[in-house]
Design a protein around this motif. Structure first.
Motif, PDB file in Angstrom:
ATOM      1  N   THR A 135       0.900  -1.245   0.024  1.00 31.29           N
ATOM      2  CA  THR A 135       0.004  -0.099  -0.088  1.00 31.29           C
ATOM      3  C   THR A 135       0.990   1.300  -0.079  1.00 31.29           C
ATOM      4  OG1 THR A 135      -1.886  -1.092   1.195  1.00 31.29           O
ATOM      5  CG2 THR A 135      -1.886   1.367   1.233  1.00 31.29           C
ATOM      6  N   ALA A 136       0.941   1.977  -1.145  1.00 30.56           N
ATOM      7  CA  ALA A 136       1.659   3.468  -1.142  1.00 30.56           C
ATOM      8  C   ALA A 136       1.160   4.009  -0.057  1.00 30.56           C
ATOM      9  CB  ALA A 136       1.461   3.777  -2.588  1.00 30.56           C
ATOM     10  N   THR A 137       2.049   4.698   0.754  1.00 30.34           N
ATOM     11  CA  THR A 137       1.891   5.538   1.588  1.00 30.34           C
ATOM     12  C   THR A 137       2.420   6.995   1.464  1.00 30.34           C
ATOM     13  OG1 THR A 137       3.576   4.600   3.338  1.00 30.34           O
ATOM     14  CG2 THR A 137       1.581   3.973   3.273  1.00 30.34           C
ATOM     15  N   THR A 138       3.627   6.938   1.081  1.00 32.32           N
ATOM     16  CA  THR A 138       4.383   8.377   1.114  1.00 32.32           C
ATOM     17  C   THR A 138       4.331   8.876  -0.346  1.00 32.32           C
ATOM     18  OG1 THR A 138       6.440   7.199   0.547  1.00 32.32           O
ATOM     19  CG2 THR A 138       5.884   7.475   3.041  1.00 32.32           C
ATOM     20  N   LEU A 139       4.492  10.184  -0.257  1.00 29.69           N
ATOM     21  CA  LEU A 139       4.546  10.891  -1.580  1.00 29.69           C
ATOM     22  C   LEU A 139       5.069  12.233  -1.166  1.00 29.69           C
ATOM     23  CD1 LEU A 139       0.995  12.519  -2.455  1.00 29.69           C
ATOM     24  CD2 LEU A 139       1.324  11.561  -0.109  1.00 29.69           C
ATOM     25  N   GLY A 140       5.558  12.796  -2.265  1.00 31.78           N
ATOM     26  CA  GLY A 140       6.148  14.196  -2.305  1.00 31.78           C
ATOM     27  C   GLY A 140       5.682  14.987  -3.678  1.00 31.78           C
TER      28      GLY A 140
END
Length: 363
Positions: free
Chosen positions: A2-7
């Motif tokens: 599950t992708a959690t981080t982003l920028g």
């Protein structure tokens, strides 16, 4: 996974806050090169541009707060030279003669390699990084995300004008960027080994020194463990950036768990879908990422949200994403608004002033 981080990275034009004219600032560019323009402010290839980059984020509230901060830092950096920044992918009236190269080794090397492609780079974009476990996961997602890239780009269109003329496109930046031989949607690569083989082959041609100068619409980052969406225009309105980032992250999460074969979409068809999205934006029809048929853009965007609904709901983001989607479809993209302002006023300067107000960068 599950992708959690982003920028989020955003690029901006430097403009005179009174006249809206594009302005080159050696002082601001040099400060950015030296890391003295703000914690989150970076240089760009032209002295008429700045770039910002958020830190690592996990919530949409965090994305919004970080973008408010990074845009404020960019404005503060510009203000040291009496300027501000413009959140649109093309400046409505500027011409190429106004561009001045930023004096840094990286950009000098780019000009040596790319010549007029680099010196004529008067466009700005938005990049969304989404954290992934490893390079194999990044490539797995890339192979399956290709049909969705035109739709994700269409919702960001902010470059209808170029050199004072209406181009007839929602995202002229996409057309302009297509001239680069390392741009556009990448072909399927299968796994990390496939990706490395393609990079090695391209390095062998002398086209690029490494994967960091592959400017595909979607690529693995070479310095952080992310997959990077690069096809978006700069969203003038912060709400649109938040929506774009939310959909990119959720798509990574959903496709990372998808074990079905990557869709076999021909490159010619995908390029046509990309062109259609650049031309029409969210007005008219787009190519359905699932069926490959033309459908109303509103249906395509709602279809994407429906595909991601369970993932978005698990994060507590579904209601916000649906509200932001409805808002975007009701008022249109920045490109739509720019044309409306010009039609109402007949004044290209009014378009720039409106962009500064909407983007929160008026001073």
């Amino acid at each position: 996974m599950t992708a959690t981080t982003l920028g989020v990275e955003e690029e901006f034009h430097l403009v005179d806050p009174a006249t809206g004219a594009l302005v080159a600032s050696p002082a601001v560019a040099d400060a950015a090169v030296l890391g003295q323009a703000g914690e989150h402010v970076q240089p760009e290839i032209s002295q008429t541009q700045l770039e910002t980059a958020t830190g690592i984020l996990t919530t949409l509230d965090g994305v919004r707060a970080a973008l408010v901060q990074t845009r404020a830092e960019a404005v503060a950096a510009a203000q040291t030279a009496g300027l501000t920044v413009l959140a649109a992918s093309t400046h409505p009236t500027a011409v190429l003669a106004e561009l001045v190269l930023t004096d840094a080794p990286r950009y000098r090397v780019m000009v040596q390699r790319w010549a007029g492609l680099a010196t004529g780079q008067d466009i700005c974009g938005t990049h969304v990084h989404v954290g992934v476990d490893d390079l194999d996961t990044a490539v797995h997602v890339m192979d399956r995300a290709r049909p969705y890239l035109p739709l994700l780009m269409a919702m960001t269109g902010s470059s209808p004008f170029h050199a004072g003329a209406d181009t007839g496109y929602s995202s002229w930046r996409t057309v302009w960027w297509s001239r680069w031989p390392v741009s556009g949607p990448p072909e399927p690569m299968g796994d990390a080994a496939g990706y490395r083989a393609i990079v090695a082959a391209l390095v062998g041609t002398g086209m690029v020194p490494d994967g960091s100068q592959l400017y595909w619409d979607l690529r693995p980052s070479t310095h952080v463990p992310t997959v990077e969406f690069r096809m978006g225009d700069v969203c003038t309105d912060l709400d649109d950036v938040v929506l774009h980032a939310a959909l990119c992250r959720s798509l990574v999460s959903v496709l990372a768990r998808d074990e079905t074969p990557a869709p076999a979409i021909r490159p010619e068809v995908l390029r046509a879908a990309r062109w259609k999205a650049a031309r029409a934006g969210l007005s008219g029809e787009l190519v359905d990422p699932v069926t490959g048929q033309l459908i109303p853009a509103v249906d395509a965007l709602h279809g994407l949200v429906d595909l991601l609904a369970d993932d978005l709901d698990s994060r507590g983001e579904l209601a916000e994403v649906r509200a932001l989607t409805a808002q975007l479809l009701a008022r249109g993209t920045s490109a739509v608004r720019q044309r409306q302002v010009l039609a109402r006023t007949g004044d290209p300067g009014a378009v720039v002033r409106d962009l500064l107000q909407v983007g929160g960068t008026a001073v």
